[in-house]
Design a protein around this motif. Structure first.
Motif, short mmCIF file in Angstrom:
data_model
loop_
_atom_site.label_atom_id
_atom_site.label_comp_id
_atom_site.label_asym_id
_atom_site.label_seq_id
_atom_site.Cartn_x
_atom_site.Cartn_y
_atom_site.Cartn_z
N ASP A 71 33.36 29.55 43.27
CA ASP A 71 33.92 29.67 44.74
C ASP A 71 32.84 30.36 45.67
O ASP A 71 33.34 30.80 46.81
CB ASP A 71 35.21 30.52 44.60
CG ASP A 71 36.21 29.78 44.01
OD1 ASP A 71 36.38 28.67 44.08
OD2 ASP A 71 37.08 30.52 43.25
N ALA A 74 32.87 28.37 48.98
CA ALA A 74 34.34 28.26 49.70
C ALA A 74 34.77 29.70 49.87
O ALA A 74 35.67 29.38 51.08
CB ALA A 74 35.22 27.78 48.17
N LEU A 77 33.54 29.10 53.48
CA LEU A 77 33.76 27.92 54.27
C LEU A 77 35.54 27.79 54.26
O LEU A 77 36.08 27.07 55.13
CB LEU A 77 33.36 26.73 53.66
CG LEU A 77 31.59 26.82 53.69
CD1 LEU A 77 31.08 25.77 52.71
CD2 LEU A 77 31.06 26.55 54.96
N ASP A 78 36.20 28.12 53.24
CA ASP A 78 37.74 28.03 53.28
C ASP A 78 38.20 29.31 52.94
O ASP A 78 38.78 29.37 51.60
CB ASP A 78 37.98 26.80 52.27
CG ASP A 78 39.54 26.49 52.06
OD1 ASP A 78 40.01 26.68 53.30
OD2 ASP A 78 39.83 25.79 51.41
N ALA A 80 41.09 30.99 53.23
CA ALA A 80 42.16 31.07 52.76
C ALA A 80 42.38 30.89 51.08
O ALA A 80 43.21 31.59 50.68
CB ALA A 80 43.03 29.96 53.39
N MET A 81 41.49 30.25 50.57
CA MET A 81 41.19 30.36 49.12
C MET A 81 42.68 29.72 48.52
O MET A 81 43.17 30.35 47.37
CB MET A 81 41.04 31.38 48.44
CG MET A 81 39.45 31.89 48.99
SD MET A 81 38.34 30.77 48.37
CE MET A 81 38.34 31.09 46.59
N HIS A 123 26.86 22.99 53.53
CA HIS A 123 27.00 24.22 53.07
C HIS A 123 25.84 24.99 53.67
O HIS A 123 25.73 26.10 53.43
CB HIS A 123 27.01 24.32 51.84
CG HIS A 123 28.08 23.98 51.13
ND1 HIS A 123 28.29 23.68 49.71
CD2 HIS A 123 29.49 23.84 51.37
CE1 HIS A 123 29.32 23.20 49.40
NE2 HIS A 123 30.27 23.27 50.41
N ALA A 143 37.49 36.70 52.77
CA ALA A 143 38.45 35.83 52.17
C ALA A 143 39.72 36.34 51.77
O ALA A 143 39.72 37.69 51.70
CB ALA A 143 37.66 35.05 51.13
N PRO A 374 35.34 23.43 43.64
CA PRO A 374 36.24 23.23 45.24
C PRO A 374 35.60 22.37 45.92
O PRO A 374 36.21 21.84 46.88
CB PRO A 374 36.35 24.79 45.87
CG PRO A 374 34.86 25.31 45.34
CD PRO A 374 34.88 24.99 43.73
N THR A 375 34.41 21.73 45.72
CA THR A 375 33.97 20.81 46.49
C THR A 375 33.91 19.28 46.15
O THR A 375 33.66 18.40 47.11
CB THR A 375 32.22 21.13 46.60
OG1 THR A 375 31.58 21.11 45.28
CG2 THR A 375 32.05 22.40 47.46
N HIS A 474 50.87 30.66 52.65
CA HIS A 474 49.78 31.78 52.91
C HIS A 474 50.29 32.57 54.45
O HIS A 474 50.79 31.95 55.26
CB HIS A 474 48.61 31.21 53.11
CG HIS A 474 47.37 31.93 52.93
ND1 HIS A 474 47.13 33.20 53.90
CD2 HIS A 474 46.24 32.19 52.27
CE1 HIS A 474 46.05 33.64 53.58
NE2 HIS A 474 45.66 33.07 52.34
N ARG A 478 43.65 38.06 55.11
CA ARG A 478 42.39 37.99 54.38
C ARG A 478 41.83 39.22 54.08
O ARG A 478 41.11 39.64 54.85
CB ARG A 478 41.50 37.14 55.22
CG ARG A 478 41.78 35.71 55.01
CD ARG A 478 41.30 35.08 56.37
NE ARG A 478 39.57 35.15 56.51
CZ ARG A 478 38.94 34.61 57.32
NH1 ARG A 478 39.48 33.85 58.28
NH2 ARG A 478 37.64 34.78 57.31
#
Length: 488
Positions: A71, A74, A77-78, A80-81, A123, A143, A374-375, A474, A478
């Motif tokens: 991760d 991630a 980049l994301d 919220a996970m 990335h 995150a 995750p990608t 969610h 964070r």
């Protein structure tokens, strides 16, 4: 003011059955949270709170710790996970299999499998030349989960070497040591290797020991995707144990498995080896609860045997989800040629025996890690389903171990192995990383055909005292933190 005189918590989880992450038997106890800590465990019927979570009929446990994640990017980049928070995961160990997004020189190539988490194209915002800069970025933009960061040996190699198909020179070893020292001073808990993969396959045992000297100096941990998890698995375990002994540091064998039919059943040999080694050095291992692995799409035909599903393909995205053998047949080419045409790509390999998976899972000292990517366009279902699958299929249905043991394998055991303080167990004074789940319904719903599916039975997730997941959604919080290495 005594705790009994205090009439208000920030959060009170009331009416649940506590499994505290130590393997102790469950007990009906309420949990009170103030700020980011657990401050009360007991009968809170006489107490109140700003927020009360009704856990009647449910299990209250420490937030799960993913001992093996990818991760790294991630998290930025994301953040919220969702693949992790929907499983009850509150902390992830990053930098596994020799690959980490930092410290990665800007000019460096991104060969597979590093490009799976650190490609230039997608990335760039998550690539950092210094590990401290990466951790600082995580703290500026937190995150939803905590981060337990490691450095990847492959990342060090591509940042310091102009050719990867050879052993590192003394000058290159010194450069890698300097990067590792900087990373550990910034907070990395250790280093991982991925000598199974081409960018690090030429690294000798001697190179690894020399590069890893800062681990011994700083009190770090050595984690490895071993050189071979198939025909030469025993020799690879021996190499791993030797590295740990030479350095005098704890070692973790990542996602222990026995691949290919001729090795089925060999866990009857490897687990006693690991057990014997534990009597004289610090050794740990993790695994995921599936009989299929997932990584880069290999181009060596010997690694393309059996059923291989395409998880991502930069050149032929329309073929994601199809079997490599069918693609090769339709093109009228070999598996190796089909693989080359699909690059850059990743795949899912059905190469393990379920009996070995269960034997390794049931082994007393095995931690749980997802090893999810995750990608990927169509990821292995372990990205979304690992932890509820252990709780549901392997504990409740197959009765491989008790629920208390299942929780311990993904909480207390993992925190102890990686030296994470005040997490992994529900104890007064520990950080409030918690999950509330329904033990009767908790299960994975992610499949190979439809992998991005949240699990069932996970009801509430609290990270550092903040409710982050509730009612199957969610909350927007964070509250994750960087869990740095504790000074030796």
């Amino acid at each position: 003011m005594t705790l009994r005189e205090r009439q208000n918590f920030d959060i009170l989880i009331r009416g649940g059955t506590l499994i505290d992450g130590t393997k102790r038997p469950r007990c009906d106890l309420d949990v009170g949270i103030a700020g980011d800590k657990v401050v009360f465990i007991g009968d809170a019927s006489h107490l109140s709170a700003n927020q009360v979570i009704d856990a009647s009929g449910k299990i209250v446990a420490p937030g799960f710790i993913d001992s093996h994640s990818h991760d790294d990017a991630a998290l930025l980049l994301d953040p919220a996970m969702m693949p992790k928070i929907t499983q009850g995961v509150t902390s992830v160990v990053t930098g596994n299999c020799g690959i980490s997004t930092a410290p990665l020189a800007r000019k460096a190539e991104r060969p597979m499998p590093l490009s799976l988490i650190a490609s230039r194209e997608s990335h760039e915002a998550a690539n950092f030349s210094y590990f401290g800069d990466y951790l600082a970025a995580l703290e500026r933009s937190p995150a939803s989960v905590n981060v337990i960061p490691m450095v990847g040996h492959t990342t060090l190699r591509v940042s310091t070497m102009d050719e990867l198909d050879r052993e590192a020179s003394p000058k290159e070893v010194h450069a890698m040591q300097a990067l590792l020292l900087e990373s550990m001073d910034a907070g990395a808990i250790g280093l991982s290797t991925g000598t199974y993969y081409p960018p690090a396959a030429a690294a000798t045992t001697e190179e690894i020991v020399r590069v890893c000297k800062p681990l011994a100096e700083k009190g770090g941990i050595y984690v490895t995707h071993m050189r071979d998890e198939a025909d030469r698995c025993v020799e690879s375990i021996e190499e791993t144990l030797q590295i740990g002994r030479l350095l005098g540091v704890p070692v973790v064998i990542s996602h222990h498995k026995l691949a290919r039919g001729q090795n089925f059943g060999k866990s009857l040999v490897t687990l006693p080896m690991i057990d014997a080694a534990m009597k004289c050095q610090c050794v740990a291992l993790d695994c995921y609860p599936y009989n299929a692995s997932s990584t880069m799409l290999h181009q060596d035909e010997s690694r393309l045997q059996g059923r291989v599903l395409i998880a991502s393909s930069g050149s032929h995205p329309e073929l994601v989800g199809l079997e490599l053998s069918k693609i090769a047949t339709s093109w009228g080419v070999s598996l190796e040629e089909a693989s080359k045409r699909l690059q850059p790509a990743s795949a899912i390999y059905f190469s393990m025996d379920e009996s070995d998976v269960q034997r390794i899972l049931a082994y007393e000292h095995t931690m749980i890690g997802s090893d999810g990517l995750p990608t990927n366009d169509k990821p292995h279902p372990r990205l979304w389903g690992t932890f509820p699958r252990v709780l549901g299929r392997y504990s409740r249905e197959l009765k491989l171990f008790s629920l208390e043991t299942a929780v311990w394998k993904m909480t207390g055991l993992t925190a102890k192995t990686f030296g994470i303080q005040r997490r992994g167990t529900v104890t007064v004074g520990n950080y409030a990383d918690l999950v509330v789940f329904d033990s009767a319904t908790v299960s994975d719903r992610a499949t190979y055909e439809d992998p991005a599916q949240p699990s069932a039975g996970i009801e509430t997730v609290v990270v550092n005292g903040e409710v982050t997941f509730a009612g199957h959604g969610h909350t927007g919080q964070r509250a994750g933190r960087v869990l740095r290495r504790q000074s030796a």
